[in-house]
Design an enzyme around this catalytic site. Structure first.
Site, PDB file in Angstrom:
ATOM      1  CE1 TYR A 144     -59.090  45.420 115.355  1.00 27.81           C
ATOM      2  CE2 TYR A 144     -57.546  46.521 116.808  1.00 27.81           C
ATOM      3  CZ  TYR A 144     -57.801  45.606 115.818  1.00 27.81           C
ATOM      4  OH  TYR A 144     -56.774  44.868 115.288  1.00 27.81           O
TER       5      TYR A 144
ATOM      6  CE  LYS B 290     -55.990  46.923 100.189  1.00 30.96           C
ATOM      7  NZ  LYS B 290     -54.879  46.426  99.374  1.00 30.96           N
TER       8      LYS B 290
ATOM      9  CG  ASP C 219     -51.697  45.643  99.857  1.00 30.67           C
ATOM     10  OD1 ASP C 219     -51.559  46.859 100.085  1.00 30.67           O
ATOM     11  OD2 ASP C 219     -52.257  45.215  98.841  1.00 30.67           O
TER      12      ASP C 219
ATOM     13  CG  ASP D 156     -53.489  44.962 116.630  1.00 28.53           C
ATOM     14  OD1 ASP D 156     -52.471  44.682 117.272  1.00 28.53           O
ATOM     15  OD2 ASP D 156     -54.602  44.456 116.868  1.00 28.53           O
TER      16      ASP D 156
ATOM     17  CG  ASP E 210     -48.025  42.079 116.982  1.00 26.95           C
ATOM     18  OD1 ASP E 210     -47.831  43.011 117.775  1.00 26.95           O
ATOM     19  OD2 ASP E 210     -48.621  41.028 117.299  1.00 26.95           O
TER      20      ASP E 210
END
Ligand code: NAD
Length: 355
Positions: A142, A188, A220, A244, A248
């Site tokens: 970000y 990852k 994942d 993020d 959620d």
């Protein structure tokens, strides 16, 4: 009497409605618990754009630094969606977090026993879930440079420095020490160099916490495991973008994102906010669930002000209201005795917390 200065950022959409309820509860409890809260309201996001032309005014940057903690609602909405990126509400929030040095985002995902049926998962899968997602907040893709949109391509860059990974890992290990002493670091590393680097540094930090059991998981797989068997997790440590998304997903275990708080802490003043956005679709209707914001106020009392007793009172009041069947519309389908407005829910929590 002890006195604290609290920065208040209501923001946009349902922000003002939910913050008003949190203040109602804080006022009720502070009187009872013998401390005083002084509020200073500041602008951010769309409300700041309308008033000053920018999403993060200088007064807000200076103002928050003079507070003991900041309680924030939410920003954003369709009215400001067409603005250039640097003028958008979300840019203001990212900038504020950066200015405040709040590099650690703590997002608890717990399931209230009274609401096990509100989750889309089976009760036996989610009953007793209690996860703390520790998300790195001021680095990663970000913020990474270079970034651009060109005629035929666009790109962002995922960067982490050693210092950024070390300090967030330390936060996660310290929290794990106070919980069940298990950390799952999510990355990852099979594809991304930056994740490989992350993993090595987390391993190094782990050497200082021999009591904590550390595991690693690809993002994942973590997304799948959160839905398949969420009780396996205690603390999840992860970077900005993965955190993020995973937080959620984790929040939905509890049935509604209207329930969950978050704390962003770091070197200086902490920022406490619900995990949800400004919910423009229900703004102004008085039906938003204020519990995530009231819980955020509880986290503020506990982590920023050290007023744990007052925080316990709020947490107990929320459990009591839920166990007695008080629900806002978002959780209204689950064992509701009475559907409340945002303000009625605030009244009930303020009443129970101050008894
Ligand atoms: P959102 O979280 O605002 O809403 C998603 C859904 O959840 C909506 O249906 C909404 O009505 C519902 N919801 C959210 N909070 C609720 C509550 N307290 N009570 C009952 N229902 C609730 O996410 P979105 O729709 O993707 O984004 C809306 C705006 O919020 C966008 O402008 C986005 O950029 C912004 N946003 C801000 C923040 C923040 O301020 N921290 C975070 C996420 C999104």
């Amino acid at each position: 009497m002890k006195s604290y200065k609290i920065g208040i950022i209501k923001g946009d959409g349902i922000g003002p409605e939910i913050i008003d309820e949190a203040i109602k509860v804080l006022d009720a409890i502070s009187v009872k618990q013998g401390f005083n809260l002084k509020y200073e309201e500041m602008l951010l996001g769309g409300a700041a754009i309308d008033e000053t032309g920018v999403p993060l005014p200088d007064e807000t940057i200076q103002g928050v630094k003079k507070c003991d903690a900041v309680l924030f609602g939410a920003i954003g909405g369709p009215k400001w969606d067409k603005l250039e990126r640097h003028l958008r509400p979300e840019t203001g929030l990212l900038g504020l977090r950066k200015e405040m040095g709040t590099f650690a985002n703590l997002r608890p995902a717990m399931v209230y026993d009274e609401l096990v049926n509100a989750s889309s998962l089976k009760p036996e899968v989610i009953k007793g879930v209690d996860i703390m997602v520790v998300r790195e907040l001021t680095g990663g893709i970000y913020f990474g440079q270079p970034r651009a949109i060109e005629e035929d391509r666009a790109y962002n860059t995922m960067v982490y420095t050693r210092e950024e990974v070390e300090r967030i890992a330390v936060v996660a290990f310290e929290i794990a020490m106070k919980r069940n002493k298990r950390i799952c670091s999510v990355d990852k590393a099979n594809v991304l160099e930056v994740s490989h680097f992350w993993r090595d540094i987390v391993e190094e930090v782990a050497k200082n916490y021999p009591e904590v059991e550390l595991s690693h998981m690809y993002v994942d797989n973590a997304a799948m495991q959160l839905i398949r068997a969420p009780k396996q997790f205690d603390v999840i440590l992860t970077g900005n973008i993965f955190g993020d998304i995973l937080s959620d997903a984790a929040s939905m275990l509890s049935g509604s994102i209207g329930l969950l708080p978050s704390a962003s802490t770091g070197k200086g003043v902490g920022l406490f906010e619900p995990i949800h956005g400004s919910a423009p679709d229900i703004a102004g209707q008085g039906i938003a669930n204020p519990l995530a914001t009231i819980s955020s106020a509880s986290m503020m009392l506990r982590y920023a002000l050290g007023e744990s007793k007052a925080a316990d009172k709020i947490d107990e009041a929320i459990k009591r209201a839920l166990s007695e069947g008080y629900r806002t519309g978002d959780i209204g389908d689950y064992d509701a005795k009475e559907i409340c407005t945002c303000s009625q829910m605030g009244d009930i929590i303020a009443d129970y917390a101050s008894r």
